[in-house]
Design a protein around this motif. Sequence first.
Motif, short mmCIF file in Angstrom:
data_model
loop_
_atom_site.label_atom_id
_atom_site.label_comp_id
_atom_site.label_asym_id
_atom_site.label_seq_id
_atom_site.Cartn_x
_atom_site.Cartn_y
_atom_site.Cartn_z
N THR A 218 -7.47 -2.07 0.17
CA THR A 218 -8.27 -3.28 0.37
C THR A 218 -8.06 -4.20 -0.82
N GLN B 284 -0.90 4.75 2.87
CA GLN B 284 -2.36 4.66 2.78
C GLN B 284 -2.80 3.23 3.02
N SER B 285 -4.10 3.03 3.17
CA SER B 285 -4.66 1.69 3.26
C SER B 285 -5.10 1.23 1.87
N GLY C 287 -2.56 -1.66 5.60
CA GLY C 287 -2.51 -0.27 5.99
C GLY C 287 -2.36 -0.12 7.48
N ALA D 82 0.87 -1.17 0.00
CA ALA D 82 0.00 0.00 0.00
C ALA D 82 0.91 1.22 0.00
N THR E 57 -3.73 -2.69 10.78
CA THR E 57 -4.21 -3.97 10.25
C THR E 57 -3.23 -5.05 10.65
N THR F 37 -7.20 -6.00 4.31
CA THR F 37 -6.72 -4.63 4.15
C THR F 37 -5.27 -4.53 4.57
#
Length: 115
Positions: A54, A51-52, A70, A47, A73, A68
């Motif tokens: 999915t 940022q995250s 980020g 990522a 997690t 996910t």
Amino acid sequence: MEGFVKEVSNKLDNMLTTKVNQLKFSSFSGYFGVTGKGVIKSITGIANNGQSATVNITVDNKYKTGFTIGPNTFRQSQLGYSLAATLNEPICFNTSLRIDAESNFEGYVIYKIEE
């Protein structure tokens, strides 16, 4: 006895070489898909810029799961300003496999298709 050990060793070497030669590697951004029967050996995702992202995995157009990458997690590594995670569980499929991710995601996959 020495001949037996050498024979088993040769068979093991041939088996391991064959398995490694069948592996394929691909990098992708946002989408990866493959058709046929096979197995995904591992998926690594990054990522970008902290940022995250999915990731959704669909197997045989029936089974779907997601995760996910980020902040806050599952366990991951930091690469500069990016977060990376690797899924090392084999994912078997009979007809197709699809990985969908957000645009800020870079993915790397190792897989094998039965010929």
